[in-house]
Design a protein around this motif. Structure first.
Motif, PDB file in Angstrom:
ATOM      1  N   MET A  47       0.848  -1.181   0.000  1.00 18.20           N
ATOM      2  CA  MET A  47       0.000   0.000   0.000  1.00 18.20           C
ATOM      3  C   MET A  47       0.891   1.240   0.000  1.00 18.20           C
ATOM      4  SD  MET A  47      -2.960  -0.744   2.774  1.00 18.20           S
ATOM      5  CE  MET A  47      -4.536  -1.051   2.054  1.00 18.20           C
ATOM      6  N   LYS A  48       0.642   2.107  -0.940  1.00 18.66           N
ATOM      7  CA  LYS A  48       1.456   3.310  -1.077  1.00 18.66           C
ATOM      8  C   LYS A  48       1.449   4.152   0.194  1.00 18.66           C
ATOM      9  CE  LYS A  48       2.211   7.163  -4.193  1.00 18.66           C
ATOM     10  NZ  LYS A  48       3.475   6.885  -4.849  1.00 18.66           N
ATOM     11  N   GLU A  49       0.307   4.261   0.811  1.00 15.59           N
ATOM     12  CA  GLU A  49       0.170   5.059   2.039  1.00 15.59           C
ATOM     13  C   GLU A  49       1.154   4.570   3.107  1.00 15.59           C
ATOM     14  OE1 GLU A  49      -3.174   5.595   5.556  1.00 15.59           O
ATOM     15  OE2 GLU A  49      -3.773   4.838   3.610  1.00 15.59           O
ATOM     16  N   ILE A  50       1.284   3.277   3.244  1.00 12.90           N
ATOM     17  CA  ILE A  50       2.168   2.710   4.251  1.00 12.90           C
ATOM     18  C   ILE A  50       3.627   2.897   3.861  1.00 12.90           C
ATOM     19  CG2 ILE A  50       2.906   0.551   5.344  1.00 12.90           C
ATOM     20  CD1 ILE A  50      -0.061  -0.297   5.260  1.00 12.90           C
ATOM     21  N   GLU A  51       3.934   2.697   2.596  1.00 13.98           N
ATOM     22  CA  GLU A  51       5.307   2.836   2.118  1.00 13.98           C
ATOM     23  C   GLU A  51       5.849   4.246   2.350  1.00 13.98           C
ATOM     24  OE1 GLU A  51       5.188   1.630  -1.952  1.00 13.98           O
ATOM     25  OE2 GLU A  51       4.750  -0.441  -1.442  1.00 13.98           O
ATOM     26  N   GLU A  52       4.971   5.228   2.367  1.00 16.38           N
ATOM     27  CA  GLU A  52       5.379   6.621   2.532  1.00 16.38           C
ATOM     28  C   GLU A  52       5.543   7.038   3.988  1.00 16.38           C
ATOM     29  OE1 GLU A  52       2.405   8.705   0.286  1.00 16.38           O
ATOM     30  OE2 GLU A  52       3.302   8.147  -1.620  1.00 16.38           O
ATOM     31  N   MET A  53       5.205   6.176   4.926  1.00 21.02           N
ATOM     32  CA  MET A  53       5.318   6.512   6.348  1.00 21.02           C
ATOM     33  C   MET A  53       6.787   6.538   6.776  1.00 21.02           C
ATOM     34  SD  MET A  53       2.487   4.218   8.261  1.00 21.02           S
ATOM     35  CE  MET A  53       0.751   4.397   7.939  1.00 21.02           C
ATOM     36  N   SER A  54       7.078   7.415   7.720  1.00 17.13           N
ATOM     37  CA  SER A  54       8.413   7.408   8.330  1.00 17.13           C
ATOM     38  C   SER A  54       8.485   6.199   9.256  1.00 17.13           C
ATOM     39  CB  SER A  54       8.640   8.687   9.130  1.00 17.13           C
ATOM     40  OG  SER A  54       7.824   8.670  10.295  1.00 17.13           O
ATOM     41  N   ASN A  55       9.685   5.883   9.698  1.00 15.32           N
ATOM     42  CA  ASN A  55       9.835   4.756  10.616  1.00 15.32           C
ATOM     43  C   ASN A  55       9.060   4.983  11.912  1.00 15.32           C
ATOM     44  OD1 ASN A  55      11.426   3.399   8.792  1.00 15.32           O
ATOM     45  ND2 ASN A  55      13.352   3.983   9.757  1.00 15.32           N
ATOM     46  N   ASP A  56       9.091   6.213  12.420  1.00 13.08           N
ATOM     47  CA  ASP A  56       8.348   6.516  13.648  1.00 13.08           C
ATOM     48  C   ASP A  56       6.844   6.347  13.457  1.00 13.08           C
ATOM     49  OD1 ASP A  56      10.670   7.034  15.061  1.00 13.08           O
ATOM     50  OD2 ASP A  56      10.565   9.202  14.751  1.00 13.08           O
ATOM     51  N   GLU A  57       6.344   6.813  12.323  1.00  9.89           N
ATOM     52  CA  GLU A  57       4.912   6.651  12.029  1.00  9.89           C
ATOM     53  C   GLU A  57       4.560   5.173  11.916  1.00  9.89           C
ATOM     54  OE1 GLU A  57       3.607  10.472   9.384  1.00  9.89           O
ATOM     55  OE2 GLU A  57       4.999   9.056   8.451  1.00  9.89           O
ATOM     56  N   LEU A  58       5.430   4.416  11.295  1.00  4.34           N
ATOM     57  CA  LEU A  58       5.202   2.989  11.122  1.00  4.34           C
ATOM     58  C   LEU A  58       5.131   2.278  12.474  1.00  4.34           C
ATOM     59  CD1 LEU A  58       4.893   1.065   8.736  1.00  4.34           C
ATOM     60  CD2 LEU A  58       7.336   0.612   8.902  1.00  4.34           C
ATOM     61  N   VAL A  59       6.028   2.625  13.379  1.00  6.36           N
ATOM     62  CA  VAL A  59       6.024   2.015  14.706  1.00  6.36           C
ATOM     63  C   VAL A  59       4.745   2.379  15.454  1.00  6.36           C
ATOM     64  CG1 VAL A  59       7.133   2.050  16.974  1.00  6.36           C
ATOM     65  CG2 VAL A  59       8.519   1.805  14.913  1.00  6.36           C
ATOM     66  N   GLU A  60       4.319   3.629  15.351  1.00  4.73           N
ATOM     67  CA  GLU A  60       3.087   4.056  16.023  1.00  4.73           C
ATOM     68  C   GLU A  60       1.879   3.302  15.467  1.00  4.73           C
ATOM     69  OE1 GLU A  60       0.567   5.628  18.644  1.00  4.73           O
ATOM     70  OE2 GLU A  60       2.736   5.835  18.701  1.00  4.73           O
ATOM     71  N   GLU A  61       1.820   3.171  14.167  1.00  2.29           N
ATOM     72  CA  GLU A  61       0.721   2.419  13.557  1.00  2.29           C
ATOM     73  C   GLU A  61       0.754   0.962  13.995  1.00  2.29           C
ATOM     74  OE1 GLU A  61      -1.968   3.111  11.601  1.00  2.29           O
ATOM     75  OE2 GLU A  61      -1.547   5.222  11.915  1.00  2.29           O
ATOM     76  N   TYR A  62       1.961   0.419  14.131  1.00  3.46           N
ATOM     77  CA  TYR A  62       2.064  -0.968  14.568  1.00  3.46           C
ATOM     78  C   TYR A  62       1.537  -1.133  15.991  1.00  3.46           C
ATOM     79  CZ  TYR A  62       3.643  -5.655  15.369  1.00  3.46           C
ATOM     80  OH  TYR A  62       3.668  -6.989  15.655  1.00  3.46           O
ATOM     81  N   ARG A  63       1.831  -0.172  16.844  1.00  9.53           N
ATOM     82  CA  ARG A  63       1.278  -0.224  18.206  1.00  9.53           C
ATOM     83  C   ARG A  63      -0.251  -0.258  18.149  1.00  9.53           C
ATOM     84  NH1 ARG A  63       5.405   4.147  20.035  1.00  9.53           N
ATOM     85  NH2 ARG A  63       7.068   2.836  20.839  1.00  9.53           N
ATOM     86  N   GLU A  64      -0.797   0.532  17.268  1.00  7.76           N
ATOM     87  CA  GLU A  64      -2.253   0.543  17.107  1.00  7.76           C
ATOM     88  C   GLU A  64      -2.742  -0.795  16.562  1.00  7.76           C
ATOM     89  OE1 GLU A  64      -3.622   3.990  14.978  1.00  7.76           O
ATOM     90  OE2 GLU A  64      -2.444   5.332  16.243  1.00  7.76           O
ATOM     91  N   THR A  65      -1.912  -1.449  15.754  1.00 16.06           N
ATOM     92  CA  THR A  65      -2.275  -2.762  15.226  1.00 16.06           C
ATOM     93  C   THR A  65      -2.410  -3.781  16.348  1.00 16.06           C
ATOM     94  OG1 THR A  65      -1.220  -2.356  13.103  1.00 16.06           O
ATOM     95  CG2 THR A  65      -1.519  -4.656  13.716  1.00 16.06           C
ATOM     96  N   VAL A  66      -1.518  -3.713  17.309  1.00 16.50           N
ATOM     97  CA  VAL A  66      -1.589  -4.630  18.450  1.00 16.50           C
ATOM     98  C   VAL A  66      -2.907  -4.416  19.190  1.00 16.50           C
ATOM     99  CG1 VAL A  66      -0.545  -5.248  20.662  1.00 16.50           C
ATOM    100  CG2 VAL A  66       0.903  -4.828  18.658  1.00 16.50           C
TER     101      VAL A  66
END
Length: 52
Positions: A1-20
């Protein structure tokens, strides 16, 4: 997903926390949309890809 690929590493980690949290709610209530599930799976895949 393009939206995810464009996230910074910090944004990605935050989203992952939300995934949990999302998974906890999903298993508790069993009420999520297919889009939400696909988004979270794509998010996890992006994390794995970046870790390589």
């Amino acid at each position: 997903m393009k939206e995810i690929e464009e996230m910074s590493n910090d944004e990605l980690v935050e989203e992952y926390r939300e995934t949990v949290e999302f998974r906890a709610i999903e298993s508790e209530h069993g009420q999520v949309t297919p889009h939400e599930i696909d988004y979270r799976k794509a998010l996890e895949q992006e994390i794995v890809d970046r870790m390589r």
